[in-house]
Scaffold this motif. Structure first.
Motif, PDB file in Angstrom:
ATOM      1  N   ARG A   1       0.110  23.592  -0.913  1.00 42.52           N
ATOM      2  CA  ARG A   1      -0.162  23.298   0.490  1.00 42.52           C
ATOM      3  C   ARG A   1      -1.465  23.961   0.906  1.00 42.52           C
ATOM      4  N   LEU A   2      -2.208  23.263   1.759  1.00 39.42           N
ATOM      5  CA  LEU A   2      -3.464  23.794   2.264  1.00 39.42           C
ATOM      6  C   LEU A   2      -3.231  24.631   3.519  1.00 39.42           C
ATOM      7  N   GLU A   3      -4.001  25.690   3.642  1.00 39.78           N
ATOM      8  CA  GLU A   3      -3.993  26.471   4.872  1.00 39.78           C
ATOM      9  C   GLU A   3      -5.003  25.847   5.836  1.00 39.78           C
ATOM     10  N   PRO A   4      -4.600  25.543   7.067  1.00 44.34           N
ATOM     11  CA  PRO A   4      -5.566  24.956   8.006  1.00 44.34           C
ATOM     12  C   PRO A   4      -6.671  25.938   8.347  1.00 44.34           C
ATOM     13  N   MET A   5      -7.824  25.417   8.701  1.00 41.43           N
ATOM     14  CA  MET A   5      -8.902  26.256   9.206  1.00 41.43           C
ATOM     15  C   MET A   5      -8.559  26.644  10.642  1.00 41.43           C
ATOM     16  N   GLU A   6      -9.244  27.652  11.180  1.00 43.38           N
ATOM     17  CA  GLU A   6      -8.889  28.104  12.526  1.00 43.38           C
ATOM     18  C   GLU A   6     -10.110  28.649  13.253  1.00 43.38           C
ATOM     19  N   ASN A   7     -10.188  28.358  14.521  1.00 39.01           N
ATOM     20  CA  ASN A   7     -11.209  28.927  15.403  1.00 39.01           C
ATOM     21  C   ASN A   7     -10.715  28.841  16.839  1.00 39.01           C
ATOM     22  N   TYR A   8     -11.098  29.792  17.647  1.00 39.87           N
ATOM     23  CA  TYR A   8     -10.709  29.851  19.052  1.00 39.87           C
ATOM     24  C   TYR A   8      -9.195  29.814  19.242  1.00 39.87           C
ATOM     25  N   GLY A   9      -8.451  30.303  18.244  1.00 40.67           N
ATOM     26  CA  GLY A   9      -7.001  30.333  18.359  1.00 40.67           C
ATOM     27  C   GLY A   9      -6.314  29.014  18.085  1.00 40.67           C
ATOM     28  N   VAL A  10      -7.043  28.017  17.584  1.00 44.62           N
ATOM     29  CA  VAL A  10      -6.481  26.694  17.300  1.00 44.62           C
ATOM     30  C   VAL A  10      -6.588  26.407  15.804  1.00 44.62           C
TER      31      VAL A  10
ATOM     32  N   GLY B   1       0.827  -1.191   0.000  1.00 45.47           N
ATOM     33  CA  GLY B   1       0.000   0.000   0.000  1.00 45.47           C
ATOM     34  C   GLY B   1       0.857   1.234   0.000  1.00 45.47           C
ATOM     35  N   HIS B   2       1.254   1.721  -1.156  1.00 37.37           N
ATOM     36  CA  HIS B   2       2.135   2.884  -1.236  1.00 37.37           C
ATOM     37  C   HIS B   2       1.327   4.156  -1.280  1.00 37.37           C
ATOM     38  N   SER B   3       1.842   5.173  -0.645  1.00 44.09           N
ATOM     39  CA  SER B   3       1.141   6.452  -0.576  1.00 44.09           C
ATOM     40  C   SER B   3       1.956   7.503  -1.296  1.00 44.09           C
ATOM     41  N   HIS B   4       1.476   7.931  -2.435  1.00 47.74           N
ATOM     42  CA  HIS B   4       2.273   8.851  -3.245  1.00 47.74           C
ATOM     43  C   HIS B   4       1.509  10.073  -3.711  1.00 47.74           C
ATOM     44  N   GLY B   5       0.258  10.235  -3.304  1.00 47.41           N
ATOM     45  CA  GLY B   5      -0.506  11.363  -3.793  1.00 47.41           C
ATOM     46  C   GLY B   5       0.063  12.666  -3.295  1.00 47.41           C
ATOM     47  N   ALA B   6       0.046  13.691  -4.138  1.00 48.65           N
ATOM     48  CA  ALA B   6       0.516  15.014  -3.737  1.00 48.65           C
ATOM     49  C   ALA B   6      -0.286  16.045  -4.480  1.00 48.65           C
ATOM     50  N   PRO B   7      -0.400  17.277  -3.927  1.00 48.95           N
ATOM     51  CA  PRO B   7      -1.130  18.306  -4.634  1.00 48.95           C
ATOM     52  C   PRO B   7      -0.529  18.574  -6.003  1.00 48.95           C
TER      53      PRO B   7
ATOM     54  N   ASN C   1      -8.159  26.816   1.994  1.00 46.16           N
ATOM     55  CA  ASN C   1      -7.620  27.386   0.765  1.00 46.16           C
ATOM     56  C   ASN C   1      -6.202  26.875   0.519  1.00 46.16           C
ATOM     57  N   SER C   2      -5.759  27.003  -0.725  1.00 47.96           N
ATOM     58  CA  SER C   2      -4.389  26.655  -1.085  1.00 47.96           C
ATOM     59  C   SER C   2      -3.841  27.762  -1.980  1.00 47.96           C
ATOM     60  N   PRO C   3      -3.297  28.818  -1.376  1.00 47.84           N
ATOM     61  CA  PRO C   3      -2.828  29.972  -2.161  1.00 47.84           C
ATOM     62  C   PRO C   3      -1.788  29.613  -3.218  1.00 47.84           C
ATOM     63  N   ASP C   4      -0.902  28.653  -2.910  1.00 46.06           N
ATOM     64  CA  ASP C   4       0.153  28.306  -3.866  1.00 46.06           C
ATOM     65  C   ASP C   4      -0.156  27.051  -4.670  1.00 46.06           C
ATOM     66  N   GLY C   5      -1.322  26.426  -4.436  1.00 44.50           N
ATOM     67  CA  GLY C   5      -1.683  25.217  -5.149  1.00 44.50           C
ATOM     68  C   GLY C   5      -0.911  23.996  -4.720  1.00 44.50           C
TER      69      GLY C   5
END
Length: 386
Positions: free
Chosen positions: A187-196, A99-105, A181-185
């Motif tokens: 890496r994804l930007e994590p979501m955020e709430n309550y400072g986390v 089971g190889h994992s090779h997916g990338a954006p 969102n992924s500004p650079d296509g």
């Protein structure tokens, strides 16, 4: 940008021919687990286990065919294979032969690390703590969310990874909607709430969509949520693990430099048996177990104050003593903890002065001490729930 659909992906994959079998991978029934969501595509290709890495060009060809479609933002393609019988003891692997994992954006380097122990998946994170349980239904996700918020309330920079691919709950529990969102296509930007900062498969797939994925795809998704998310600099990344001791747990234990694991259990014997399995799994892969939390420890009637030990009481404390583990604390079965979590306003932020919120804060303080932390020198953020 045009929306990509399953039909388009299937059509593209019909152009990918398996030279060993003389047909396209769709017609041959080699394709499974296809998921298409907001430009993100994931699927697995089933191959004969004897082929092993020789089938790698086929995976590359499938990725390339889908990647060329307009509207595709990322492609995750993995090879899966199944043996007729296990070839080695369970503790030697994760139960899948290739089971190889090779997916990338889309546009990411093809040589991106796949769990290389010499190169951390999340280099900006000082400590990663897994919150685990041997079985479902013990309140592990509620505990994970409140512990992450308690660590943040104690002045730390905190992230929260929802590693339960099949049943993600953090979007609702943390009161977050939308998708990252992924500004650079790349890496994804994590979501955020309550400072986390938060990342979950629930942000990428509709809430009622079943994740019909085999183990290798789950492992690939976990690696991507670590490697391809811009976590930034964090003191602690709390990982809400799925229940059990399967592929996801082994992926995290073997490929991520965990600072330690926290075991969550209810007091009754059957839950403690499963909790012991989870604890022993982490021990076998040399991950420190930081302690045990007894959740739903007792019920105190909000009207008359009468206390009832619905699931017994003290079992986790005794288990910790028997196993030489630290007992981190007990959290009661209380209506306000359940209601605030369902409302996306966990009790640590919505009722910070309550007894239960303070219990989470004390456990968070002890966890930080155990993973080598100390006074942060940073003022705790003021979190306001509107």
């Amino acid at each position: 940008m045009a929306q990509i659909g399953e039909a388009q992906v299937m059509q593209a994959l019909k152009t990918v021919v398996d030279p060993d079998r003389g047909g396209d991978i769709v017609s041959l029934g080699m394709l499974s687990g296809l998921v298409v969501r907001d430009g993100h595509v994931a699927f697995s290709i089933e191959v004969d286990p004897k082929r092993g890495a020789q089938a790698e060009p086929l995976r590359h060809a499938a990725e390339k065919a889908v990647d060329a479609l307009p509207g595709v933002l990322s492609v995750t393609a993995v090879l899966t294979a199944h043996r007729a019988a296990p070839q080695a003891p369970a503790q030697q692997g994760h139960g899948h032969s290739h089971g190889h994992s090779h997916g990338a954006p889309k546009g990411a380097p093809q040589g991106a690390p796949q769990g290389d122990p010499q190169k951390p998946l999340v280099p900006g994170v000082k400590a990663i703590v897994a919150v685990a349980s041997g079985k479902g239904g013990v309140g592990k996700s509620t505990t994970s969310a409140n512990l992450a918020l308690a660590l943040a309330a104690n002045g730390l920079r905190v992230g929260l990874l929802d590693a339960d691919i099949y049943g993600p709950s953090m979007p609702r529990m943390m009161g977050i909607s939308g998708r990252p969102n992924s500004p650079d296509g790349k890496r994804l930007e994590p979501m955020e709430n309550y400072g986390v900062k938060v990342m979950s498969m629930g942000f990428l797939v509709a809430e009622d969509t079943p994740m019909i994925w085999r183990g290798p795809m789950v492992m690939s998704a976990l690696q991507q949520m670590l490697r391809d998310v811009n976590w930034g600099t964090l003191d602690v990344l709390v990982v809400d693990m799925p229940p059990g001791t399967g592929d996801a747990q082994l992926t995290m234990a073997q490929q991520v430099p965990l600072a330690g694991a926290v075991i969550v259990s209810t007091p009754q014997d059957i839950a403690l048996l499963d909790a012991r399995k989870g604890l022993n799994m982490f021990r076998r892969v040399d991950v420190p177990v930081l302690g045990i939390i007894e959740n739903m420890s007792y019920f105190c009637c909000p009207n008359c104050g009468h206390r009832t030990d619905i699931f017994s009481h003290g079992g986790a404390r005794k288990e910790a003593d028997d196993l030489g583990m630290e007992f981190l604390g007990e959290i009661p079965l209380h209506l306000s903890i359940r209601e605030t979590s369902d409302q996306g306003q966990p009790i640590v932020v919505s009722q910070p002065e309550s007894e239960h919120a303070q219990s989470y804060r004390r456990i968070a303080t002890r966890l930080w001490e155990k993973i080598g932390g100390g006074p942060t020198g940073r003022a705790a953020p003021r979190i306001v729930v509107e």
